[in-house]
Scaffold this motif. Structure first.
Motif, PDB file in Angstrom:
ATOM      1  N   TRP A 288       0.816  -1.213   0.000  1.00  0.00           N
ATOM      2  CA  TRP A 288       0.000   0.000   0.000  1.00  0.00           C
ATOM      3  C   TRP A 288       0.852   1.267   0.000  1.00  0.00           C
ATOM      4  O   TRP A 288       0.303   2.373   0.024  1.00  0.00           O
ATOM      5  N   LEU A 289       2.227   1.102  -0.046  1.00  0.00           N
ATOM      6  CA  LEU A 289       3.126   2.236  -0.184  1.00  0.00           C
ATOM      7  C   LEU A 289       3.833   2.167  -1.534  1.00  0.00           C
ATOM      8  O   LEU A 289       4.128   1.092  -2.044  1.00  0.00           O
ATOM      9  N   SER A 290       4.116   3.325  -2.102  1.00  0.00           N
ATOM     10  CA  SER A 290       4.808   3.419  -3.388  1.00  0.00           C
ATOM     11  C   SER A 290       6.203   4.001  -3.157  1.00  0.00           C
ATOM     12  O   SER A 290       6.361   4.973  -2.397  1.00  0.00           O
ATOM     13  N   ILE A 291       7.237   3.393  -3.792  1.00  0.00           N
ATOM     14  CA  ILE A 291       8.630   3.804  -3.598  1.00  0.00           C
ATOM     15  C   ILE A 291       9.191   4.312  -4.924  1.00  0.00           C
ATOM     16  O   ILE A 291       8.973   3.709  -5.975  1.00  0.00           O
ATOM     17  N   SER A 292       9.939   5.398  -4.862  1.00  0.00           N
ATOM     18  CA  SER A 292      10.631   5.914  -6.036  1.00  0.00           C
ATOM     19  C   SER A 292      12.093   6.181  -5.674  1.00  0.00           C
ATOM     20  O   SER A 292      12.419   6.400  -4.509  1.00  0.00           O
ATOM     21  N   GLY A 293      12.984   6.166  -6.692  1.00  0.00           N
ATOM     22  CA  GLY A 293      14.400   6.430  -6.484  1.00  0.00           C
ATOM     23  C   GLY A 293      15.187   5.241  -6.001  1.00  0.00           C
ATOM     24  O   GLY A 293      16.354   5.388  -5.616  1.00  0.00           O
TER      25      GLY A 293
ATOM     26  N   PRO B  68      -2.250   4.048  -4.662  1.00  0.00           N
ATOM     27  CA  PRO B  68      -3.699   4.175  -4.851  1.00  0.00           C
ATOM     28  C   PRO B  68      -4.433   2.965  -4.264  1.00  0.00           C
ATOM     29  O   PRO B  68      -4.004   1.830  -4.406  1.00  0.00           O
ATOM     30  N   GLN B  69      -5.577   3.214  -3.582  1.00  0.00           N
ATOM     31  CA  GLN B  69      -6.378   2.168  -2.958  1.00  0.00           C
ATOM     32  C   GLN B  69      -7.830   2.290  -3.410  1.00  0.00           C
ATOM     33  O   GLN B  69      -8.253   3.322  -3.947  1.00  0.00           O
TER      34      GLN B  69
ATOM     35  N   ALA C 282     -11.952   2.671  -2.931  1.00  0.00           N
ATOM     36  CA  ALA C 282     -12.693   3.670  -2.168  1.00  0.00           C
ATOM     37  C   ALA C 282     -13.100   3.125  -0.801  1.00  0.00           C
ATOM     38  O   ALA C 282     -13.285   1.924  -0.610  1.00  0.00           O
ATOM     39  N   ASN C 283     -13.233   4.046   0.164  1.00  0.00           N
ATOM     40  CA  ASN C 283     -13.788   3.767   1.498  1.00  0.00           C
ATOM     41  C   ASN C 283     -12.935   2.793   2.323  1.00  0.00           C
ATOM     42  O   ASN C 283     -13.471   1.986   3.086  1.00  0.00           O
ATOM     43  N   LEU C 284     -11.615   2.856   2.172  1.00  0.00           N
ATOM     44  CA  LEU C 284     -10.715   2.067   3.004  1.00  0.00           C
ATOM     45  C   LEU C 284      -9.976   2.999   3.956  1.00  0.00           C
ATOM     46  O   LEU C 284      -9.789   4.182   3.656  1.00  0.00           O
ATOM     47  N   PHE C 285      -9.568   2.473   5.098  1.00  0.00           N
ATOM     48  CA  PHE C 285      -8.764   3.273   6.005  1.00  0.00           C
ATOM     49  C   PHE C 285      -7.634   2.408   6.549  1.00  0.00           C
ATOM     50  O   PHE C 285      -7.684   1.184   6.520  1.00  0.00           O
ATOM     51  N   LEU C 286      -6.565   3.056   7.021  1.00  0.00           N
ATOM     52  CA  LEU C 286      -5.372   2.362   7.482  1.00  0.00           C
ATOM     53  C   LEU C 286      -5.590   1.923   8.924  1.00  0.00           C
ATOM     54  O   LEU C 286      -5.793   2.754   9.813  1.00  0.00           O
ATOM     55  N   ALA C 287      -5.559   0.604   9.156  1.00  0.00           N
ATOM     56  CA  ALA C 287      -5.836   0.089  10.494  1.00  0.00           C
ATOM     57  C   ALA C 287      -5.204  -1.279  10.665  1.00  0.00           C
ATOM     58  O   ALA C 287      -4.815  -1.932   9.689  1.00  0.00           O
TER      59      ALA C 287
ATOM     60  N   ALA D  84      -0.052  -6.019  11.498  1.00  0.00           N
ATOM     61  CA  ALA D  84       0.480  -4.874  10.766  1.00  0.00           C
ATOM     62  C   ALA D  84      -0.650  -4.029  10.193  1.00  0.00           C
ATOM     63  O   ALA D  84      -1.716  -4.536   9.845  1.00  0.00           O
ATOM     64  N   LEU D  85      -0.395  -2.726  10.094  1.00  0.00           N
ATOM     65  CA  LEU D  85      -1.368  -1.822   9.504  1.00  0.00           C
ATOM     66  C   LEU D  85      -1.531  -2.108   8.021  1.00  0.00           C
ATOM     67  O   LEU D  85      -0.559  -2.410   7.326  1.00  0.00           O
ATOM     68  N   ALA D  86      -2.750  -1.986   7.529  1.00  0.00           N
ATOM     69  CA  ALA D  86      -3.049  -2.177   6.114  1.00  0.00           C
ATOM     70  C   ALA D  86      -4.412  -1.553   5.823  1.00  0.00           C
ATOM     71  O   ALA D  86      -5.246  -1.448   6.729  1.00  0.00           O
ATOM     72  N   PRO D  87      -4.671  -1.124   4.585  1.00  0.00           N
ATOM     73  CA  PRO D  87      -5.988  -0.568   4.262  1.00  0.00           C
ATOM     74  C   PRO D  87      -7.065  -1.646   4.329  1.00  0.00           C
ATOM     75  O   PRO D  87      -6.876  -2.763   3.870  1.00  0.00           O
ATOM     76  N   ARG D  88      -8.223  -1.322   4.935  1.00  0.00           N
ATOM     77  CA  ARG D  88      -9.374  -2.232   4.991  1.00  0.00           C
ATOM     78  C   ARG D  88     -10.631  -1.412   5.255  1.00  0.00           C
ATOM     79  O   ARG D  88     -10.562  -0.252   5.684  1.00  0.00           O
TER      80      ARG D  88
END
Length: 333
Positions: free
Chosen positions: A90-95, A110-111, A113-118, A126-130
């Motif tokens: 759920w994280l994007s890395i650059s460089g 990008p996730q 709609a209607n998800l939150f980090l918990a 571990a935290l993840a969108p749900r």
């Protein structure tokens, strides 16, 4: 001894310059080719002679007054050619990776709609969108909001309150809950059978015809009752073959008039005060007698009584009234 805050040292090899840095009395050669350098220009107006070759990445050590030499690798140093970074999906890395110089950047991927980090629902992790759930909301109090339970809708009821535990309550609105309610709203519209106390308004009572009142079943009366007008009683006419079973709840007069004449047994159960009238409707009890048979006790001191007009003293087309006393016995008139 070297001055600690020097700006720059140049190692000249032809027209090529390198930088030196001091480390606790030594000079580190940061960039150079592994070859002889003729001299080191140190500081403004001073010079240091180089004694032997100094390899790139090695420490330039003090070699005596006015001279330096190759001091080998600095303790604890190594070579890194690439640095990368990994993260949850759920994280994007650059460089990434960095091979010489650069910046590692992290941003949210990008996730839906209607998800939150918990953390996971109902457990640690571990935290993840749900999606958000009821258990994620706090219990509401009188001064704060929170999760509210559901309630099934019921016809003609409205939501009148929610407890501090989040439990809703519904009820049917009363006249006091309605603004500008008509006066008729407060009239008691319930059935008389549902009223356990109070006085039922006369408008809720059925119309009574004083001259012609019909009763069904058994009604208990105490004291003396005055009757005005006619008294109507239930009559059951028997036309089918077989014995007759009397209902103490609905029967009063039994008329025996069978389609196919035959002797008839009339069975009845005695309860104190029960009265039964039996009539020979066919007028043939001389040949087809009617027998009155109580299920228990006696009738005129015998186990049964026979209605038969052929007997001395009996009349044709006779009718007999049976009355039960308080002891469970009965007699005929």
């Amino acid at each position: 001894m070297f001055h600690q805050d020097f700006e720059r040292n140049r190692l000249l090899q032809g027209a090529r310059a390198v930088r030196l840095r001091t480390f606790a009395g030594s000079v580190a050669l940061l960039a150079a080719a592994p070859s002889w350098a003729q001299s080191v220009d140190y500081g403004p107006g001073g010079g240091v002679s180089q004694s032997g070759a100094v390899t790139a990445g090695h420490v330039a050590s003090w070699a005596g007054p006015g001279a330096i030499e190759d001091g080998g690798l600095l303790s604890g140093t190594g070579t890194v050619t690439s640095v990368g970074l990994s993260a949850p999906s759920w994280l994007s890395i650059s460089g990434s990776p960095v091979t010489s110089a650069g910046t590692l950047a992290i941003s949210g991927a990008p996730q839906a709609a209607n998800l939150f980090l918990a953390s996971p629902a109902g457990s640690s992790g571990a935290l993840a969108p749900r999606p958000i759930g009821g258990a994620d909301l706090p219990t509401p109090t009188t001064s704060s909001l929170g999760g509210v339970n559901s309630i099934a809708g019921v016809a003609h009821q409205w939501l009148d309150s929610i407890s501090t535990g989040g439990v809703p309550h519904a009820s049917q609105a009363s006249c006091s809950d309605l603004a500008d309610a008509a006066a008729s709203c407060s009239i008691d519209g319930t059935n008389a059978g549902n009223i356990t106390s109070g006085v039922l308004a006369s408008a809720r009572l059925p119309t009574v015809i004083s001259s012609n009142t019909t009763f069904s079943g058994n009604n208990m009366y105490a004291g003396t009752s005055a009757w005005v007008g006619s008294l109507y009683v239930p009559i059951r006419t028997i036309t089918a073959a077989g014995a007759v079973t009397v209902s103490t709840a609905t029967d009063y007069m039994i008329v025996v008039n069978k389609t196919v004449p035959a002797p008839t047994m009339v069975n009845f159960a005695c309860s104190p005060g029960f009265t039964l009238l039996v009539k020979d409707g066919a007028g043939n009890d001389a040949t087809n007698p009617i027998t009155l048979q109580p299920t228990a006790g006696t009738i005129d001191g015998a186990s049964s009584f026979v209605m038969n007009s052929s007997n001395p003293g009996s009349l044709p087309y006779e009718a007999r009234a049976v009355t039960c006393d308080a002891t469970g016995n009965s007699w005929v008139n």
